[in-house]
Design a protein around this motif. Structure first.
Motif, PDB file in Angstrom:
ATOM      1  N   SER A 171     -58.813 -34.047 -32.349  1.00 37.03           N
ATOM      2  CA  SER A 171     -58.407 -34.572 -33.661  1.00 37.03           C
ATOM      3  C   SER A 171     -56.893 -34.746 -33.725  1.00 37.03           C
ATOM      4  CB  SER A 171     -58.858 -33.622 -34.778  1.00 37.03           C
ATOM      5  OG  SER A 171     -60.263 -33.555 -34.815  1.00 37.03           O
ATOM      6  N   ASP A 191     -63.134 -40.017 -35.584  1.00 32.89           N
ATOM      7  CA  ASP A 191     -63.195 -38.597 -35.236  1.00 32.89           C
ATOM      8  C   ASP A 191     -64.616 -38.093 -35.468  1.00 32.89           C
ATOM      9  OD1 ASP A 191     -62.340 -36.163 -34.413  1.00 32.89           O
ATOM     10  OD2 ASP A 191     -61.244 -35.656 -36.255  1.00 32.89           O
ATOM     11  N   GLU A 192     -65.263 -37.702 -34.403  1.00 37.98           N
ATOM     12  CA  GLU A 192     -66.613 -37.138 -34.486  1.00 37.98           C
ATOM     13  C   GLU A 192     -67.547 -37.981 -35.349  1.00 37.98           C
ATOM     14  OE1 GLU A 192     -67.124 -34.626 -32.644  1.00 37.98           O
ATOM     15  OE2 GLU A 192     -65.484 -33.167 -32.728  1.00 37.98           O
TER      16      GLU A 192
HETATM   17 MG   LIG Z   1     -61.627 -32.252 -34.414  1.00 38.23          MG
END
Ligand SMILES: [Mg+2]
Ligand SMILES: Nc1ncnc2c1ncn2[C@@H]1O[C@H](COP(=O)(O)OP(=O)(O)OP(=O)(O)O)[C@@H](O)[C@H]1O
Lengths: 416, 216
Positions: B44, B163-164
């Motif tokens: 991140s 992100d994810e």
């Molecule tokens: Mg992360």
């Protein structure tokens, strides 16, 4: 889509909270607006109605009552004064001019005043239609009287015994025997003259059927009121009050004392009594002002708490905005805009409410009507009030705006 | 071929945390990449650096040929608004605004004129037109995420950072979201960089950057 639309969306979504904040602000602003309007008009009336009158002489009684009844035409008169006293005053070297006032009758709640043409000059009232009264049957009426009663030039009417001194017209004995004829209608002045019916002093005597030659030696009880005078078949020409202007400022020192030393007479200074009256009202106005201030304070606190909690709820939105590239000033601007919009809505609504309340007040109370109070009037102070409310709204938004400024954009990715 | 993103000797340190060292790497414009690694390794953080949300203590980061690591926050905000679309794991939409207005808000923050037609077409192309006027709270997590992808794309960015995006989804949805991202990035000519510990995505991406686990 822009920060306006975003702000409106936030306000709409929190409609209940927004409404509460606006309402609270509006109540505070309305209270202060009524105060401004009332204070200004009382001050203004006090000044304009008393201008040019240095002293009022009436029958023994409260000087305040004499001023209220003879200058503002709201209270009942204290009684009558006889023509010996009147003549004494008219010929007094310290007196420049006098205007007699004789009252006792009314028509549909409007006072019929027996006086001289000089009263019209005193009010600087212009004729809108017709003429000033001549003789004992004619009257000239104020604009408000004409509007309310529908009387036109040439119409005749009967007066009713008794004057409107408080709430609403008096239902008294009808003077069937005596007709008044409307000779003219005055221009609207926004003053008490609008609500008066003006005729000759003699006409008022005629109505009551006691036009007798004055009996110079008669020891008359000057203190009694008009009602008694009507019944005891009055032996003397009486008037209710005499408006006096001084020949020199020196008169203010000596004349009132000389008047008061004569039995049955009372001198009253319009300037003094009016400032005393406003002083008395001032306590009430101050209490109201405090109340308005407290309301406004509570409203600002409510605005602050509302913005503060809203900002906690919108932390994620703000991070998202920052992540999307919105600069910090957009976030700060949004918070300030929200505060300004609420303040503006509250202030405008409050001003409108204040005027409405003042209008209802002016319309609902006979005394207020008699003093020609109104809600239809704009003061420069209202602009200051509006700006002031916007200013304190901004101040309330400072801490929330600082919070918005401090929201860390990097957390957008990692925080839920 | 020019590079959309390049890292040179980048180091980031959070207060009272060990320094995170990122390997040197670059992503060619139009190419897609995957950042893999265990939790806490700095995935991140890498995306935040790439998008100019953070600045590194050392090293340089080039975005679209310009070094952004030395720029002021405001300047980085402007580059991000113009060049980058972000998709987060959970943070998706502004709740007070309808779906269409969320997309319009992205155009506004990017300094672009509001283009309602573009918004309609994009939502239609992604099979989301039925949601145009709905409010975010009425959507499922997966639906909200697809809208967030549309929002990241509506400004025609050159780089999409996600992100994810698939970690919380089942296999089928994860595959669908990944292919939607790839497909849409392809149609607007953007590079896609996904950070994830989701190894299901490994096969789909040509460039894979594996980050070391965080030092103990
Ligand atoms: Mg992360
Ligand atoms: N705001 C912060 N303040 C202090 N330390 C942080 C902050 N954000 C991240 N870290 C630390 O930096 C390291 C990398 O964090 P990062 O969020 O980049 O990991 P990640 O690879 O994304 O992990 P995950 O897969 O769990 O999302 C972690 O050790 C984390 O504790």
């Amino acid at each position: 889509m822009n920060i306006w639309r975003l702000t409106l969306a936030y306000l709409a979504r929190n409609a209940l909270g927004t409404a509460l904040q606006v309402a609270l602000l509006a109540l505070g602003v309305a209270t202060i607006t009524v105060l401004l309007l009332l204070g200004q008009q009382l001050d203004d009336r006090g000044r304009s109605e008393t201008r040019g009158i240095d002293l009022v002489v009436g029958a023994n009684g409260s000087p305040l009552q004499i001023i209220l009844s003879s200058v503002f035409h709201v209270d009942a008169p204290t009684g009558n004064i006889g023509d010996r006293d009147v003549d004494w005053l008219r010929e007094h070297p310290l007196v420049a001019g006098t205007i007699p006032l004789s009252m006792g009758d009314s028509y549909q709640g409007f006072r019929i005043i027996g006086t001289e043409h000089s009263l019209v000059e005193h009010y600087a009232a212009e004729l809108r239609e017709g003429e000033l009264w001549e003789g004992n049957h004619q009257v000239t009426i104020g604009a408000e009287v004409a509007a309310a009663t529908g009387l036109a030039v040439g119409d005749t009417f009967h007066g009713v015994h008794g004057i409107a001194s408080g709430d609403g017209p008096v239902r008294g004995e009808l003077h069937d025997d005596h007709d008044y004829e409307v000779a003219g209608i005055l221009e609207r002045r926004g003053r008490v003259v609008d609500r008066l019916i003006l005729g000759s002093v003699e006409s008022v005597w005629h109505v009551h059927g006691h036009l007798h030659e004055s009996d110079a030696n008669h020891d008359h009880d000057h203190g009694h009121g008009h009602d008694e005078a009507a019944d005891d078949d009055g032996k003397t020409r009486e008037i209710t009050a005499l408006l006096i202007s001084y020949r020199s400022p020196l008169a203010a020192v000596t004349l009132p004392r000389m008047v008061n030393s004569r039995p049955g007479l009372q001198a009253a200074s319009p300037a003094q009594e009016t400032s005393r009256l406003i002083g008395l009202l001032g306590v009430g106005l101050d209490a109201l002002r405090l109340f308005g201030g407290v309301l406004l304070g509570a409203a600002v606190l409510g605005l602050f708490v509302g913005l503060y909690t809203a900002l906690r709820q919108r932390r994620h939105d703000m991070m998202l905005l920052r992540a999307m590239g919105a600069p910090k000033r957009v976030l700060v601007g949004q918070v300030l805009l929200e505060a300004l919009l609420i303040s503006l809505l509250g202030a405008l609504l409050g001003l409108a409410l204040g005027h409405l309340a003042m209008e209802l007040l002016a319309d609902g109370f006979a005394q207020a009507r008699q003093m020609a109070l109104t809600g239809r009037l704009l003061l420069i102070e209202e602009l200051y009030l509006l700006l002031g409310v916007l200013g304190i709204g901004l101040v309330a938004a400072l801490i929330p705006a600082w919070q918005a400024y401090r929201i860390p954009v990097a957390n957008a990715l990692t925080k839920r | 071929m020019s590079e959309i993103l390049a890292f040179h000797g980048v180091q980031k340190q959070y207060p009272d945390r060990p320094v995170i060292r990122f390997p040197d790497w670059r992503l060619a414009a139009g190419n897609h990449g995957l950042v893999l690694g265990p939790s806490g390794c700095g995935k991140s953080t890498l995306l935040a650096l790439a998008g100019g949300l953070l600045t590194p203590e050392r090293g340089t980061i080039d975005l679209n040929g310009e070094t952004i690591s030395g720029l002021t926050e405001g300047e980085r905000d402007r580059r991000r608004a113009r060049l980058v679309g972000l998709v987060f794991q959970t943070l998706h939409l502004v709740s007070a605004l309808s779906i269409a207005n969320n997309l319009a808000l992205a155009q506004y923050t990017a300094g672009q004129p509001i283009d309602r037609q573009r918004i309609r077409h994009l939502l239609a192309a992604m099979g989301l037109e039925s949601m145009t006027n709905r409010m975010p709270e009425t959507l499922s997590q997966g639906q909200a995420q697809r809208i967030a992808i549309a929002r990241a794309l509506v400004t025609r960015p050159k780089l999409i950072l996600a992100d994810e995006p698939t970690s919380a989804l089942d296999d089928a949805s994860a595959k669908r979201t990944a292919s939607l991202l790839l497909e849409q990035a392809g149609t607007c000519g953007a590079s896609l960089l996904i950070a994830t510990h989701d190894h299901r995505l490994r096969g789909i991406f040509p460039t894979v950057l594996e980050l070391e686990p965080e030092p103990a």
